[in-house]
Design a protein around this motif. Structure first.
Motif, short mmCIF file in Angstrom:
data_model
loop_
_atom_site.label_atom_id
_atom_site.label_comp_id
_atom_site.label_asym_id
_atom_site.label_seq_id
_atom_site.Cartn_x
_atom_site.Cartn_y
_atom_site.Cartn_z
N HIS A 155 4.73 43.08 40.83
CA HIS A 155 4.01 42.76 42.06
C HIS A 155 3.04 43.88 42.46
N GLN A 159 4.19 42.69 50.17
CA GLN A 159 5.55 42.28 49.84
C GLN A 159 5.64 40.78 49.57
N LYS A 160 6.59 40.45 48.71
CA LYS A 160 6.80 39.07 48.29
C LYS A 160 8.31 38.85 48.21
N GLN A 161 8.77 37.76 48.82
CA GLN A 161 10.20 37.44 48.75
C GLN A 161 10.47 36.53 47.55
N CYS A 162 11.52 36.82 46.81
CA CYS A 162 11.87 36.04 45.61
C CYS A 162 13.30 35.54 45.76
N THR A 207 15.58 38.87 46.84
CA THR A 207 15.05 40.24 46.94
C THR A 207 13.65 40.17 47.52
N ASN A 208 13.16 41.31 47.97
CA ASN A 208 11.74 41.47 48.30
C ASN A 208 11.13 42.42 47.29
N SER A 210 8.00 44.90 46.28
CA SER A 210 6.90 45.70 46.82
C SER A 210 5.99 46.14 45.68
N TYR A 227 5.13 34.69 49.97
CA TYR A 227 4.35 35.90 50.20
C TYR A 227 4.53 36.33 51.66
N LEU A 228 5.17 37.46 51.87
CA LEU A 228 5.35 37.99 53.22
C LEU A 228 4.06 38.61 53.73
#
Length: 291
Positions: A155, A159-162, A207-208, A210, A227-228
């Motif tokens: 990534h 931040q992106k949450q998965c 998880t997030n 970064s 996508y946060l």
């Protein structure tokens, strides 16, 4: 209500080939690897300004949050525009527009010199470094990849949450027939357990990610991404190592997706309605049998 039993994906620092193969690849266990790409030029260079500079004039495929449309083929984009126009939209505020499965380095080959292929024991497909972009709050439907690859998902920006689900729980995932998506009426941020009761059996991982962090997704694992903040990711893929998954991936790519496209043309919305209803019927029958 959301799931109340998420499992946090393990996070580890830079791995050796032996550590990765023994602890994660062989047992097919997801993991977040940190400090693995700090020696890539991309780690410090890749951001929206850089992408605009090297690929701003490229026409990119865009997807929104609408359900599958029977008039479109599998993975056919909803819109197209230049990369610069799209990044402008991302920087203005929340948007559901996403880039999905785009081989950006085919259009901007200079970017290849900014990355290194992880030497962790997987034979990665060097012709397919795919990128994914999304605006704040953009979501990717829960799915598994058509060809069952092992994936290193790196990534960049924000931040992106998965959320991942073990393929062993596929029988509870309301998978659409002739597809690798779950029923698209499911909101994985707030699932309706009355309409989709089998989801109560699912134990999702979360998880997030970064900037610079790498998620290993084993072959056939379900994944839902949110996508946060605006950002983008790079997926490096290898063929599945398990013969059964290799065969299922081949069947999906060479046969099943073409059959699905043909049925969409032949039956139209009736075909998609059938798949929705059948995903619920089959999964609820499995759930009731397990009770």
């Amino acid at each position: 209500m959301a799931f109340d039993h998420y499992i946090q994906i393990e996070r580890v620092e830079k791995l050796t080939k032996k550590e990765f193969i023994e602890n994660y690849y062989k047992p097919q266990k997801p993991v977040i690897i940190t400090n693995q790409i700090e020696d890539w030029p991309a780690f410090t260079k890749w951001n929206f300004d850089f992408i605009r500079k090297v690929a701003g004039d490229k026409i990119v495929p865009l997807y929104d949050s609408r359900k599958t449309d029977h008039t479109k083929k599998v993975n056919e984009p909803d819109f197209k525009m230049t990369m610069s126009e799209y990044i402008d939209i991302l920087e203005k505020g929340p948007t559901d527009l996403r880039i999905f499965l785009y081989n950006l380095m085919k259009d901007a080959p200079s970017m290849k010199s900014d990355m290194k292929w992880p030497r962790l024991g997987l034979r990665l497909l060097k012709s397919m470094p795919l990128v994914f972009f999304g605006g704040q709050d953009a979501k990717v439907f829960m799915h598994y990849d058509i060809d069952f690859p092992n994936i290193f998902h790196v990534h960049f920006e924000g931040q992106k949450q998965c959320v991942l689900v073990d393929p062993k729980e596929t029988k509870y995932m309301y998978r659409l027939p002739y597809s690798w998506l779950c029923n698209e009426d499911i909101d994985f941020d707030n699932p309706d357990f009355e309409r989709f009761p089998a989801l109560k059996k699912v134990k999702p991982y979360i998880t997030n990610l970064s900037h610079g962090e790498m998620l290993y997704m084993p072959e056939g694992w379900w994944h839902y991404m949110k996508y946060l903040t605006p950002g983008f990711s790079l997926s490096l893929r290898s063929l599945p190592g398990r013969p059964s998954n290799l065969w299922k991936g081949f069947a999906n790519v060479a046969i099943i997706r073409y059959y699905d496209n043909w049925m969409r043309r032949r039956k139209g919305q009736e075909w998609l309605d059938y798949k929705d209803a059948e995903s619920i019927r089959r999964t609820n029958a499995e759930f009731e049998a397990a009770e």
